[in-house]
Every structure is written in C-alpha cells, then in structure tokens.
Design an enzyme around this catalytic site. Structure first.
Site, PDB file in Angstrom:
ATOM      1  N   LYS A 112     -31.242  -6.312  67.230  1.00 42.03           N
ATOM      2  CA  LYS A 112     -32.536  -6.078  66.416  1.00 42.03           C
ATOM      3  C   LYS A 112     -32.797  -4.502  66.448  1.00 42.03           C
ATOM      4  CE  LYS A 112     -35.150 -10.147  66.531  1.00 42.03           C
ATOM      5  NZ  LYS A 112     -36.673 -11.000  66.925  1.00 42.03           N
ATOM      6  N   LYS A 195     -26.643 -18.590  59.032  1.00 38.50           N
ATOM      7  CA  LYS A 195     -27.748 -19.398  59.033  1.00 38.50           C
ATOM      8  C   LYS A 195     -28.541 -19.074  58.330  1.00 38.50           C
ATOM      9  CE  LYS A 195     -30.679 -18.090  62.801  1.00 38.50           C
ATOM     10  NZ  LYS A 195     -32.043 -18.597  62.410  1.00 38.50           N
ATOM     11  N   LYS A 198     -35.341 -16.531  58.400  1.00 38.73           N
ATOM     12  CA  LYS A 198     -36.458 -15.704  57.861  1.00 38.73           C
ATOM     13  C   LYS A 198     -36.290 -14.418  57.372  1.00 38.73           C
ATOM     14  CE  LYS A 198     -39.855 -17.574  60.924  1.00 38.73           C
ATOM     15  NZ  LYS A 198     -39.665 -17.126  62.432  1.00 38.73           N
TER      16      LYS A 198
END
Ligand code: ATP
Ligand code: MG
Length: 332
Positions: A112, A195, A198
């Site tokens: 991240k 995958k 969001k």
C-alpha cells in the site's frame, strides 16, 4: 457458541460481488453457528486519505449492505469501530509491545505504501496491523474469517497476544484464522487474472452490489472469455470462463460439474445470459433492501448505536483487564 470476529473497511460507496460472495455470504451462514461480531473499520479506512463526507456516507452504506445481504443485527453484533473507544486504546498498548522490525515486515504495508509513494504513507498505515490485532483481541474471538491476504496480520495478532499473556499473565484468547476457501475468490470480469477489488481501476470489470440490473447485465455480457469456445472449468487456461462458472455455481447453488454438463456444446453467450438472471436473482433483493435501509438513516444509525453498546460491553471489559495488568492507575 464460539465467538467470531470479522469486518471490512467502509472505503467505497458500494461493495462488490467479490465481497458479497467471499465475505457476506459466509458471514451470513456463520452467524447461525457463532456469536458473531462484524464491524465497519472506519479507523482503518483513514489510514489513507478519506473525504469526511464520503466516509460517513460510505459507513452507512456499507452497514446497510451488510444488513441487506443477511447480517441480522439482532443475531450478530454489527458495529462501527470508531464508536467503541477501546479499539484505539488497546492499539496504543499493543503498539508498545510491537517491534519496529516486526511491524516493518508486514507485506500489506509495503504494497500500500508503494502505491501511495513511500513518503506520503502515514504512520497510521504502518501501524494498521496493530490496530487490527487489537480489534480481534478485544472480543476474545476464537475464529477470525479472513482472506489469504490477511494471514500475516493474524499471525501478528497471535504473536502479540502470546507476548502480552506471557509478560502480564493470561489475558487474551489466541485466535485461529479461518481462511476462506479459494473457490470463493472472485476475479475481475475484464481482467480475470486479478481479483475483483474495490481499489482497482476497472469500471467494467467490477460488479457493484448497488449497480442497477441493466448495468450489471451489460458487465456480465461483456466479460472477457477466450477463443476456445468450450464451457469447461480450467482456472489456468480459461480464467474468464472459470470465474463465470464460479459465480454461477455459488449464487445458483449448482455444482460446477453440473453446469459444465448443462452447458456442454453451447456458447458463451448462453452461459452469460443465464448468469445474468442468476446474479440478478441474488443481487436484486439486496440492492432493493439496501436502498430501503438508506431511506431512513435515523433508524439505521439507531441500530448501529445499539450494536455499538453491545460491542462496548465486551470490549471495555477486556480493556479494563489490560489496563490493570500493565499497571495503569485506576481512576477512583
Ligand atoms: P481493497 O482493494 O481496498 O483491499 P477489497 O475489494 O479487497 O478492497 P476488502 O475490504 O479488502 O475488499 O475485503 C473485504 C472482504 O471481502 C474480505 O473478507 C475479503 O477476503 C473479501 N474479498 C475481497 N475481494 C474479494 C474477491 N475478489 N473475492 C472474494 N472475496 C473477496
Ligand atoms: Mg483487500
């Protein structure tokens, strides 16, 4: 009943089909056999920049989607993290027990932070797994259903609990990860190697729970397949078709082998058309119920407050024990 704890960040307006199949459907089943706590991790959400108005609204919307998908707030405890102060309080204590090197090894932070640029990543993002450890330990959860990507954080949670117990005396139950099955992993319709997520930029590849029926149908009809033309489940050679079969199988409650037999000799268009109906039969009612719940935010907020009270009873008891054990002076 064994205590179970899970949750997700209210970081988008709508959850997607992956969240629905991979998390909500299993939570719905698990709440029957467990004393389940499900939370909206708004304190985790602010580890990356959030617009305040959007965060508040997304928290309500995510709560409404949990309930609409079948999480029953009178069976399970469904609450907002920031409404239970013990989460922040326990995180502080656990911060002081976590090694800097230990925290630095968390791969999700690395991913991240790399996305954001290392210099703009916050200390909150760095200590995210420690807040998460506290979330779980406050409820003395026996089982924590998570995706494979969370395995490392659950290991850290177990390490911290063990460390605290051996330093200060038996306090925390050591939780077991309950890794959700690989078959329940849903992939992006446009890019079936990744995958459904969001945070990915793939407008046509993500089926949002709150998309209308027409939009959902369009996305399914345009899903990427392959040139081979056979309706066979082969994750490696035919990821697009395998993904459609997985969704069909879970939502339609039909074994994949049966689908392969039923669709033998037919084209992808047929499979997609049938899948549109199966998806709408599942998501249509969820969408309608979500909009109903959102039409009365006062009632929704009231449900969340009552559930936060329930969570707070459990969490504050654990926190009081922790404060006592570490030697904080009780307020008389
Ligand atoms: P982000 O991109 O912000 O990580 P996400 O879409 O991966 O968002 P999370 O909030 O990380 O969603 O996950 C919420 C829950 O949904 C977790 O239990 C996770 O395992 C599950 N989940 C997320 N994506 C999928 C997917 N594609 N298939 C199955 N389960 C999923
Ligand atoms: Mg994720």
């Amino acid at each position: 009943k064994p205590r179970l704890f899970s949750g997700m960040q209210p970081s988008a307006e709508s959850l997607h089909l992956g969240n629905y199949i991979g998390a909500l459907l299993s939570w719905k089943a698990l709440q029957e056999t467990h004393d389940a706590f499900f939370f909206l991790a708004d304190m985790h959400a602010i580890t990356v920049p959030q617009d305040p108005v959007a965060l508040r609204e997304n928290t309500r919307r995510t709560a409404a989607q949990y309930i609409a998908a079948g999480i029953d707030p009178s069976k399970s405890t469904l609450f907002v993290q920031s409404q239970v102060p013990a989460h922040a309080q326990l995180a502080w204590v656990l911060n002081t027990l976590t090694g800097f090197g230990e925290a630095s090894r968390m791969t999700q932070f690395k991913d991240k932070a790399a996305k954001q640029g290392a210099d703009s990543a916050s200390v909150g993002l760095f200590t995210y797994p420690i807040l998460q450890a506290g979330d779980i330990l406050l409820y003395q959860a026996a089982e924590v259903p998570v995706g494979e990507d969370q395995r490392q954080h659950i290991e850290l949670t177990r390490d911290l609990a063990t460390r605290f117990n051996s330093r200060f005396g038996e306090t925390f139950r050591i939780p077991e990860p309950y890794i959700l099955k690989e078959t329940a992993k849903i992939f992006d319709l446009q890019n079936p190697q990744s995958k459904m997520s969001k945070s990915s930029e793939s407008p046509a590849g993500i089926v949002w729970l709150l998309d209308d029926a027409k939009t959902t149908a369009k996305k399914i009809m345009r899903a990427v397949t392959d040139a081979d033309g056979q309706i066979i489940f082969d994750r490696d050679a035919k990821p697009g078709v395998a993904n459609l079969l997985t969704i069909f199988s879970v939502l339609g409650e039909i074994p994949i082998a049966t689908l392969e037999a039923d669709f033998a000799g037919r084209g992808y268009g047929d499979l997609k058309k049938a899948l549109v109906d199966v998806v709408e039969a599942s998501l249509g009612p969820v969408r309608a119920r979500t909009l109903e719940l959102l039409a009365d935010p006062t009632e929704l907020d009231r449900i969340l407050a009552a559930n936060a009270d329930r969570a707070n009873e459990v969490a504050s008891a654990t926190l009081a024990d922790v404060y006592d054990k570490v030697g904080f002076l009780p307020r008389s």
